[in-house]
Scaffold this active site. Structure first.
Site, PDB file in Angstrom:
ATOM      1  N   HIS A   1      13.323 -11.634  15.747  1.00 44.10           N
ATOM      2  CA  HIS A   1      12.187 -12.041  14.920  1.00 44.10           C
ATOM      3  C   HIS A   1      10.842 -11.742  15.568  1.00 44.10           C
ATOM      4  O   HIS A   1       9.903 -11.339  14.893  1.00 44.10           O
ATOM      5  CB  HIS A   1      12.300 -13.527  14.560  1.00 44.10           C
TER       6      HIS A   1
ATOM      7  N   ARG B   1      -8.684  -1.466   3.529  1.00 44.85           N
ATOM      8  CA  ARG B   1      -7.800  -2.608   3.248  1.00 44.85           C
ATOM      9  C   ARG B   1      -6.507  -2.500   4.054  1.00 44.85           C
ATOM     10  O   ARG B   1      -6.014  -3.494   4.597  1.00 44.85           O
ATOM     11  CB  ARG B   1      -7.496  -2.687   1.747  1.00 44.85           C
TER      12      ARG B   1
ATOM     13  N   TYR C   1       1.358  -1.734   2.866  1.00 46.84           N
ATOM     14  CA  TYR C   1       1.388  -0.536   2.028  1.00 46.84           C
ATOM     15  C   TYR C   1       0.097  -0.411   1.230  1.00 46.84           C
ATOM     16  O   TYR C   1      -0.680  -1.364   1.121  1.00 46.84           O
ATOM     17  CB  TYR C   1       2.613  -0.545   1.101  1.00 46.84           C
TER      18      TYR C   1
ATOM     19  N   GLU D   1      -3.356 -14.077  -9.911  1.00 46.19           N
ATOM     20  CA  GLU D   1      -3.435 -12.654 -10.289  1.00 46.19           C
ATOM     21  C   GLU D   1      -2.167 -12.276 -11.027  1.00 46.19           C
ATOM     22  O   GLU D   1      -1.403 -13.147 -11.450  1.00 46.19           O
ATOM     23  CB  GLU D   1      -3.658 -11.794  -9.045  1.00 46.19           C
TER      24      GLU D   1
ATOM     25  N   ARG E   1      17.228  -5.878  15.877  1.00 44.82           N
ATOM     26  CA  ARG E   1      16.739  -6.996  15.068  1.00 44.82           C
ATOM     27  C   ARG E   1      16.474  -8.235  15.923  1.00 44.82           C
ATOM     28  O   ARG E   1      17.374  -8.737  16.605  1.00 44.82           O
ATOM     29  CB  ARG E   1      17.753  -7.335  13.975  1.00 44.82           C
TER      30      ARG E   1
ATOM     31  N   LYS F   1      -1.593  -6.899   2.103  1.00 46.82           N
ATOM     32  CA  LYS F   1      -0.747  -6.136   1.175  1.00 46.82           C
ATOM     33  C   LYS F   1       0.545  -5.726   1.875  1.00 46.82           C
ATOM     34  O   LYS F   1       0.725  -4.568   2.256  1.00 46.82           O
ATOM     35  CB  LYS F   1      -1.528  -4.919   0.654  1.00 46.82           C
TER      36      LYS F   1
ATOM     37  N   LEU G   1      -4.777 -10.696  -3.816  1.00 49.61           N
ATOM     38  CA  LEU G   1      -5.101  -9.435  -3.156  1.00 49.61           C
ATOM     39  C   LEU G   1      -6.482  -8.996  -3.661  1.00 49.61           C
ATOM     40  O   LEU G   1      -6.730  -9.024  -4.875  1.00 49.61           O
ATOM     41  CB  LEU G   1      -4.067  -8.364  -3.523  1.00 49.61           C
TER      42      LEU G   1
HETATM   43  N1  PDD Z   1      -0.466  -3.142  -6.636  1.00 51.08           N
HETATM   44  N2  PDD Z   1      -2.624  -7.690  -6.966  1.00 51.08           N
HETATM   45  C1  PDD Z   1      -1.412  -7.318  -6.515  1.00 51.08           C
HETATM   46  C2  PDD Z   1      -0.428  -8.374  -6.142  1.00 51.08           C
HETATM   47  C3  PDD Z   1      -1.101  -5.942  -6.394  1.00 51.08           C
HETATM   48  O1  PDD Z   1       0.114  -5.572  -5.925  1.00 51.08           O
HETATM   49  C4  PDD Z   1      -2.059  -4.979  -6.779  1.00 51.08           C
HETATM   50  C5  PDD Z   1      -1.796  -3.500  -6.678  1.00 51.08           C
HETATM   51  C6  PDD Z   1      -3.298  -5.426  -7.280  1.00 51.08           C
HETATM   52  C7  PDD Z   1      -4.372  -4.456  -7.694  1.00 51.08           C
HETATM   53  O2  PDD Z   1      -4.921  -3.816  -6.564  1.00 51.08           O
HETATM   54  P1  PDD Z   1      -5.575  -2.369  -6.679  1.00 51.08           P
HETATM   55  O3  PDD Z   1      -6.646  -2.434  -7.705  1.00 51.08           O
HETATM   56  O4  PDD Z   1      -6.118  -2.122  -5.300  1.00 51.08           O
HETATM   57  O5  PDD Z   1      -4.471  -1.438  -7.062  1.00 51.08           O
HETATM   58  C8  PDD Z   1      -3.554  -6.782  -7.329  1.00 51.08           C
HETATM   59  C9  PDD Z   1      -0.071  -1.749  -6.501  1.00 51.08           C
HETATM   60  C10 PDD Z   1      -0.685  -0.856  -7.525  1.00 51.08           C
HETATM   61  C11 PDD Z   1       1.444  -1.691  -6.473  1.00 51.08           C
HETATM   62  O6  PDD Z   1       2.029  -2.570  -5.869  1.00 51.08           O
HETATM   63  O7  PDD Z   1       2.028  -0.759  -7.020  1.00 51.08           O
END
Ligand code: PDD
Length: 290
Positions: free
Chosen positions: A110, A59, A40, A186, A108, A154, A210
């Site tokens: 895996h 990304r 996503y 993070e 379903r 992501k 991320l």
């Molecule tokens: N999340 N780290 C994680 C685990 C994240 O889920 C996100 C962003 C970031 C920041 O990434 P960016 O600057 O590209 O938004 C770092 C989004 C906003 C969300 O899950 O809603």
């Protein structure tokens, strides 16, 4: 048009069509639902203009390639614009677009199904202005990072992030700083930085974080502004001596953290490096924002 009216009339993009949100349906056999077998993106929209869209799509493409989901993310570029227009969000100061691409629908099992077609969902909505989030200094708690070893991808498998964020809320805090055995990674949905002396420090981009789009922009702005930057491994123990702590994300911009685990950071106010980065980031959003 108010956001409430827009929400009633809202449309999503689902598998090539724009459909009313209320009637959009995804199969119970979708692998995104069953396995979180999906990537996503969340992109910021300022007055109808997608910020750093190429970076987000790159990304997304990288994640899909890692998961071997065959899909060309660049095809979604024009869909962003149309979705914003159809939802009357071009007049909104700030909105966001959510994109999810799953491996598709299949009984379903895996292993990868043969012949499944990726499911593509895109949704746009107005969000509160970044200035609000950015001006409020947040309180964070530290939480052990129990996520899998490839959080650079992501994916929608966000349960550890959800549990960590809820732990912060349950503790009366706003956000969370994750660490693996004491090494800061993070936030639950943000990247985390600290200022030591005058140097901005954040974890390096490897499989443990991320590579946030906002993180990347902020580091570029910091370097341009002459702020010394170190992308290095750093620890929860070091947080105690940080002059400033801050977080970045698409939906919150640059946000100061004024307390960690109940201990005040610096003088408990937004620090000068954070203020400078906020100003530079606001100017970036007003300029081309690419
Ligand atoms: N999340 N780290 C994680 C685990 C994240 O889920 C996100 C962003 C970031 C920041 O990434 P960016 O600057 O590209 O938004 C770092 C989004 C906003 C969300 O899950 O809603």
């Amino acid at each position: 048009m108010t956001s409430e009216v827009a929400a009633c009339d809202s449309v999503v993009y689902l598998n090539g069509e724009f459909v009313p949100t209320a009637s959009a349906m995804v199969s119970v056999d979708d692998r995104g639902f069953l396995f979180a077998d999906a990537c996503y993106e969340v992109t910021l929209v300022v007055h109808g203009r997608c910020i750093a869209l190429d970076r987000h799509l790159a990304r997304l493409q990288g994640g899909l390639d890692e998961l071997r989901i065959e899909f060309d993310a660049t095809a979604l570029r024009p869909v962003h614009d149309e979705l914003i227009q159809r939802n009357h969000l071009d007049g909104e100061p700030t909105a966001s677009v959510y994109v999810q691409v799953t491996r598709g629908v299949a009984p379903r099992s895996h292993s990868f199904p043969v012949g499944a077609v990726p499911t593509v969902l895109m949704r746009a909505q107005a969000i509160p202005s970044l200035a609000g989030a950015a001006s409020n200094g947040a309180r964070a708690i530290t939480v052990e990072d129990i996520r899998w070893g490839r959080v650079d991808v992501k994916t929608t498998g966000l349960l550890p992030n959800v549990l960590a964020q809820q732990a912060a809320i349950d503790a009366g805090a706003d956000d969370v700083i994750l660490h693996r055995g004491g090494l800061v990674t993070e936030g639950s949905h943000t990247n985390v930085f600290a200022v030591f002396g005058h140097t901005l420090v954040t974890a390096p981009t490897d499989h443990r974080i991320l590579a946030g789009v906002t993180r990347g922009v902020v580091l570029e702005l910091a370097r341009r502004d002459g702020v010394p930057v170190e992308e290095r491994v750093w620890t929860v123990d070091e947080l105690a001596s940080a002059e400033e702590v801050l977080m970045t994300s698409t939906t919150a911009g640059v946000r100061p953290i004024v307390a960690v685990d109940g201990r005040v950071v610096g003088d408990g106010m937004r620090g000068p490096v954070t203020a400078q980065l906020q100003a530079s980031y606001a100017a970036f959003l007003k300029s081309d924002g690419d």
